[in-house]
Design a protein around this motif. Structure first.
Motif, short mmCIF file in Angstrom:
data_model
loop_
_atom_site.label_atom_id
_atom_site.label_comp_id
_atom_site.label_asym_id
_atom_site.label_seq_id
_atom_site.Cartn_x
_atom_site.Cartn_y
_atom_site.Cartn_z
N HIS A 177 8.33 5.54 5.94
CA HIS A 177 7.00 4.92 5.95
C HIS A 177 6.30 5.29 7.25
O HIS A 177 6.78 4.97 8.33
CB HIS A 177 7.10 3.39 5.82
N CYS A 236 0.83 -1.21 0.00
CA CYS A 236 0.00 0.00 0.00
C CYS A 236 0.86 1.25 0.00
O CYS A 236 2.08 1.20 0.22
CB CYS A 236 -0.93 0.00 1.21
N ASN A 278 -10.88 1.55 6.64
CA ASN A 278 -9.77 2.48 6.39
C ASN A 278 -10.34 3.88 6.09
O ASN A 278 -10.14 4.44 5.03
CB ASN A 278 -8.92 1.96 5.22
N HIS A 285 1.68 5.08 1.74
CA HIS A 285 2.04 5.32 3.14
C HIS A 285 2.30 6.81 3.39
O HIS A 285 2.70 7.54 2.49
CB HIS A 285 3.31 4.53 3.49
N HIS A 328 -1.95 4.40 6.22
CA HIS A 328 -1.80 3.44 5.13
C HIS A 328 -2.79 3.82 4.03
O HIS A 328 -3.96 4.08 4.30
CB HIS A 328 -2.10 2.02 5.61
#
Length: 263
Positions: free
Chosen positions: A178, A169, A191, A171, A182
């Motif tokens: 990172h 995914c 999400n 980020h 996400h």
């Protein structure tokens, strides 16, 4: 986890870093030809980043990754390791993934390149992947939800009879390589983080010609499609503005503006 919003200073530094990342992908295009080794491409990019731009290749040494960029060819989905014994050949599609650190700030981008004469279906795969990224950027604005990005990508890709890789995914990015949030490239109702002005993150759909399933090779990095289908990826680092977003890694000849007004 709460996403730290970027200050004016952070944004200024990320624009500088983003321009360098974009410049690497612009610079390398003439070298993507049959019979060049992926290690030679890596060296050219490394020298450009370190000597010309006085920046740091973020991949080099990251979790012991041995090279300065990732080069993923044909059925390699992501994290391909440059190798002196691996040569580009006519008909290949190649993803080059570049991340740099400048003044302690990271940016990250990737794009596809064609080697010689490329099959129509593989050209369509690359064009479709890039279009899915561009379409998704139109939903990035304050108060929208993160999962709309993946919803748009998944719908477009599956309508074109390709499949979206779900294991990897986008980020958050900034002073960390990172970070949160996400950015999934498929719809997931949980999400549902709210997008806020000052967020910076990558959007980087990986799309396969056959199934979405992937496997990691014995080197611990190289990810390939499970069924040998070809794969494409495009990636940009994005800043959320008060009325849309800005592509911090925007390159010359992009088929989308650098700044998008989405309200």
């Amino acid at each position: 986890m709460k996403k730290k919003l970027k200050s004016k200073y952070d944004i200024k530094q990320m624009r500088i870093s983003g321009k360098i990342t974009a410049n690497v992908l612009e610079m390398i295009k003439p070298y993507i030809v049959p019979d060049i080794s992926t290690e030679d491409i890596n060296k050219i990019c490394h020298n450009f980043i370190t000597l010309k731009k006085k920046a740091i290749p973020a991949c080099l040494g990251y979790n012991n990754f041995p090279k300065s960029i990732c080069i993923s060819i044909n059925d390699v989905v992501c994290h391909g390791i440059p190798n002196k014994n691996l040569f580009l050949k006519n008909g290949d599609i190649v993803n080059i993934d570049v991340s740099v650190i400048k003044n302690d700030y990271y940016t990250d981008a990737s794009k596809m390149f064609f080697v010689g004469k490329v099959d129509k279906k593989n050209k369509l795969l690359c064009k479709t992947t890039r279009k899915s990224l561009y379409l998704s950027l139109a939903c990035i604005k304050p108060e929208n939800k993160i999962n709309n990005i993946g919803k748009i990508i998944q719908k477009y890709i599956e309508n074109k009879k390709f499949s979206v890789v779900k294991e990897y995914c986008g980020h958050g990015i900034g002073k960390k390589f990172h970070d949160f949030p996400h950015i999934l490239h498929f719809y997931n109702k949980t999400n549902n983080i709210e997008i806020k002005e000052g967020m910076t993150f990558t959007v980087e759909p990986m799309v396969n010609t056959k199934s979405s399933y992937v496997k990691c090779m014995n080197d611990g990095w190289t990810v390939k499609t499970l069924d040998g289908g070809y794969s494409a990826q495009y990636e940009h680092t994005i800043l959320v503005t008060n009325n849309g977003c800005e592509i911090l890694t925007h390159q010359k000849k992009e088929k989308i503006p650098k700044i998008l007004i989405n309200i």
